[in-house]
Scaffold this motif. Structure first.
Motif, PDB file in Angstrom:
ATOM      1  N   ASP A   1      -8.190   6.284   9.459  1.00 56.30           N
ATOM      2  CA  ASP A   1      -7.869   5.759  10.792  1.00 56.30           C
ATOM      3  C   ASP A   1      -7.677   4.239  10.754  1.00 56.30           C
ATOM      4  O   ASP A   1      -8.633   3.490  10.523  1.00 56.30           O
ATOM      5  N   LEU A   2      -6.463   3.813  11.008  1.00 55.42           N
ATOM      6  CA  LEU A   2      -6.157   2.378  10.896  1.00 55.42           C
ATOM      7  C   LEU A   2      -6.898   1.555  11.946  1.00 55.42           C
ATOM      8  O   LEU A   2      -7.452   0.492  11.630  1.00 55.42           O
TER       9      LEU A   2
ATOM     10  N   ALA B   1      -2.902   2.166   6.132  1.00 51.75           N
ATOM     11  CA  ALA B   1      -1.748   2.405   7.015  1.00 51.75           C
ATOM     12  C   ALA B   1      -0.660   3.227   6.319  1.00 51.75           C
ATOM     13  O   ALA B   1       0.092   3.948   6.971  1.00 51.75           O
ATOM     14  N   GLU B   2      -0.589   3.119   5.011  1.00 50.90           N
ATOM     15  CA  GLU B   2       0.411   3.907   4.269  1.00 50.90           C
ATOM     16  C   GLU B   2       0.192   5.407   4.473  1.00 50.90           C
ATOM     17  O   GLU B   2       1.116   6.204   4.338  1.00 50.90           O
ATOM     18  N   GLY B   3      -1.057   5.762   4.799  1.00 50.96           N
ATOM     19  CA  GLY B   3      -1.365   7.180   5.007  1.00 50.96           C
ATOM     20  C   GLY B   3      -0.756   7.736   6.284  1.00 50.96           C
ATOM     21  O   GLY B   3      -0.617   8.946   6.437  1.00 50.96           O
ATOM     22  N   ASP B   4      -0.397   6.851   7.205  1.00 53.28           N
ATOM     23  CA  ASP B   4       0.225   7.306   8.453  1.00 53.28           C
ATOM     24  C   ASP B   4       1.316   6.305   8.848  1.00 53.28           C
ATOM     25  O   ASP B   4       1.176   5.530   9.790  1.00 53.28           O
TER      26      ASP B   4
ATOM     27  N   ASN C   1       2.645   0.546  13.584  1.00 50.84           N
ATOM     28  CA  ASN C   1       1.738  -0.163  12.672  1.00 50.84           C
ATOM     29  C   ASN C   1       2.061  -1.659  12.592  1.00 50.84           C
ATOM     30  O   ASN C   1       1.177  -2.474  12.352  1.00 50.84           O
ATOM     31  N   LYS C   2       3.325  -1.980  12.797  1.00 46.92           N
ATOM     32  CA  LYS C   2       3.702  -3.408  12.774  1.00 46.92           C
ATOM     33  C   LYS C   2       2.917  -4.177  13.824  1.00 46.92           C
ATOM     34  O   LYS C   2       2.416  -5.269  13.574  1.00 46.92           O
TER      35      LYS C   2
ATOM     36  N   LEU D   1       8.663  -0.210   4.598  1.00 48.45           N
ATOM     37  CA  LEU D   1       8.992   1.179   4.276  1.00 48.45           C
ATOM     38  C   LEU D   1       7.757   2.072   4.295  1.00 48.45           C
ATOM     39  O   LEU D   1       7.705   3.066   5.016  1.00 48.45           O
ATOM     40  N   LYS D   2       6.736   1.691   3.539  1.00 52.48           N
ATOM     41  CA  LYS D   2       5.585   2.587   3.383  1.00 52.48           C
ATOM     42  C   LYS D   2       4.627   2.541   4.570  1.00 52.48           C
ATOM     43  O   LYS D   2       3.972   3.518   4.873  1.00 52.48           O
ATOM     44  N   VAL D   3       4.527   1.378   5.215  1.00 54.03           N
ATOM     45  CA  VAL D   3       3.588   1.252   6.334  1.00 54.03           C
ATOM     46  C   VAL D   3       4.295   1.496   7.673  1.00 54.03           C
ATOM     47  O   VAL D   3       3.774   2.187   8.537  1.00 54.03           O
TER      48      VAL D   3
END
Lengths: 185, 280
Positions: free
Chosen positions: A42-43, A73-76, A81-82, A151-153
């Motif tokens: 959980d971010l 954050a890469e997990g979701d 997220n930005k 890309l990833k986050v």
């Protein structure tokens, strides 16, 4: 005799009090416990934990915390997220953990299209061309960070594509410009 | 008998490739220049005129080469259909081989005749562009403002369909490529985004390489010609000669089409994403 006994007791108490005081001075939480990097998927929760730690003595590990948050954050990955990272960096600036410039550069490095590696005050011929290879290496490393952030986050393919395209164009234009500037004197 | 070398082949192939890719960039430039006022003065009229002239010289050379290559193609087909491979002693095959050798010599001669003019035009254009790039991009810009120039052009365009192809993408059938460039410009109308800094850099670097290749080619042509003249005495076609012809053909007739993407997606403009107050 009584007087001497009283003196001994007083001295003992004083030593005991000093020892307690010294222990108290050393009783800052052991770093292994207090500065444990956030865990879990959980971010938002991870950011809360990171904030707590960073304002209670772990500020020297800011970079590690930031990197851990990116990994979580890469997990979701999602565009929201930005905003989470932006708010986190603004908070870090307000708390005095980062200067405004550092906060801006960190955000741009991971979530912006532009390259902070290209920040400069003087002309391309004078400042950039003499260290063209170094600049390109820095940009390349920054592109890797943008890959993580965009890309990833953030799952923002379009912005990452723009950053990647900008890298290629800058490389081409710098190559031509530095060739035109002539040899470094 | 080995009369030309692999080096000859790669070298001429590269030369023609560079030449063609240089030509391809000329057309959109002229149209762009007419349809918009660039914020950076990279392409004043004089530079455009020089580019146009260089394009004309290159086009003449291309036309001459294309005719010879078509003939070489026909001769090679005849050679294969006549089952001359492995049967070199046959008088008929020898005759075909000599005719091919003559055509090959003619190709070298055309290149030799046109190269000095080409060299002058290329060097002149390269020199003019060099001055412009140095002043407009090297001295007037910091690396940050240069980046802003490039990124500004990206975001203004909305998509990347009108962006110029970067170096090393030649090889498509020439007429198709011209057609695509024309459509690119025509479709853009008044909102042309030529990405002038990128185009100028691309042309300049190509010109630099072309100039160097021309100089080396001129040195090599007389040697290759002499070798082929000697070869005529024996009436043999060499694998190297065939490869040179095949290489030139691939440039002119686009046999490498599939390898060369023209432009990049996306076609539509997506919604604006999150804008952080921290964004530089």
């Amino acid at each position: 005799m009584n007087k001497s006994r009283t003196s001994i007791v007083t001295a003992t108490l004083a030593v005991a009090a000093m020892a307690t005081a010294l222990t108290a001075c050393n009783s800052n939480p052991p770093s292994a416990t207090a500065c444990s990097l956030p865990k879990g998927p959980d971010l938002d929760r991870a950011i809360s934990a990171a904030r707590f730690d960073l304002e209670t003595g772990c500020e020297h590990q800011f970079d590690q915390y930031f990197q851990r948050l990116l990994t979580i954050a890469e997990g979701d990955p999602k565009k929201d997220n930005k905003a989470s990272f932006s708010e986190f960096l603004i908070w870090a600036n307000e708390e005095g953990l980062l200067s405004k410039r550092q906060a801006r550069e960190t955000y741009t490095r991971y979530f912006g299209v532009k390259y902070v590696s290209l920040v400069s005050d003087y002309s391309v011929c004078d400042q950039t061309c003499p260290r063209q290879d170094e600049v390109m290496q820095k940009m390349n490393r920054e592109l890797v960070d943008k890959e993580q952030g965009l890309l990833k986050v953030s799952a923002d393919r379009r912005e990452y594509y723009r950053a990647s395209r900008l890298f290629q164009e800058t490389e081409l234009v710098l190559e031509a410009t530095c060739e035109a500037c002539g040899p470094i004197e | 008998m080995k009369t030309t070398t692999i080096r000859d082949r790669d070298y001429k192939r590269n030369f023609v490739r560079r030449l063609m890719s240089g030509c391809l960039l000329f057309m959109p430039l002229a149209v762009h220049a007419a349809s918009q006022t660039p914020t950076i003065k990279l392409f004043p009229t004089t530079v455009l005129e020089e580019i146009k002239h260089t394009g004309n010289v290159a086009a003449e050379m291309e036309t001459g080469l294309q005719a010879v290559i078509t003939r070489l193609d026909e001769q090679q087909n005849l050679y294969m259909e006549s089952k001359c491979e492995g049967n070199e002693g046959d008088p008929g095959c020898e005759q075909i081989a000599r005719q091919m050798g003559k055509s090959y010599l003619e190709m070298l001669t055309i290149m030799g005749d046109k190269l000095p003019e080409m060299e002058t035009a290329v060097n002149s254009t390269s020199s003019s562009l060099e001055k412009r790039i140095r002043r407009e991009l090297g001295q007037k810009k910091t690396s940050w403002s240069l980046q802003e120039l490039l990124i500004g052009e990206q975001s203004e365009s909305g998509n990347n369909a009108d962006r110029p192809a970067l170096r090393g993408r030649s090889g498509m059938r020439l007429s198709d490529r011209f057609h695509q460039y024309y459509q690119l410009v025509a479709r853009s109308g008044g909102e042309v985004n030529s990405s002038l800094a990128v185009v100028a850099s691309d042309i300049y670097l190509d010109m630099q390489e072309t100039s160097s290749l021309i100089a080396r080619t001129r040195e090599e042509i007389s040697r290759a010609t002499l070798m082929e003249q000697l070869n005529q005495s024996f009436g043999t076609i060499t694998p190297e000669m065939q490869e040179v012809v095949a290489g030139v053909k691939s440039i002119l007739f686009g046999e490498e089409d599939a390898l060369m993407p023209m432009t990049a997606p996306p076609a539509s403009r997506p919604e604006r994403g999150y804008e952080s107050p921290l964004k530089l």
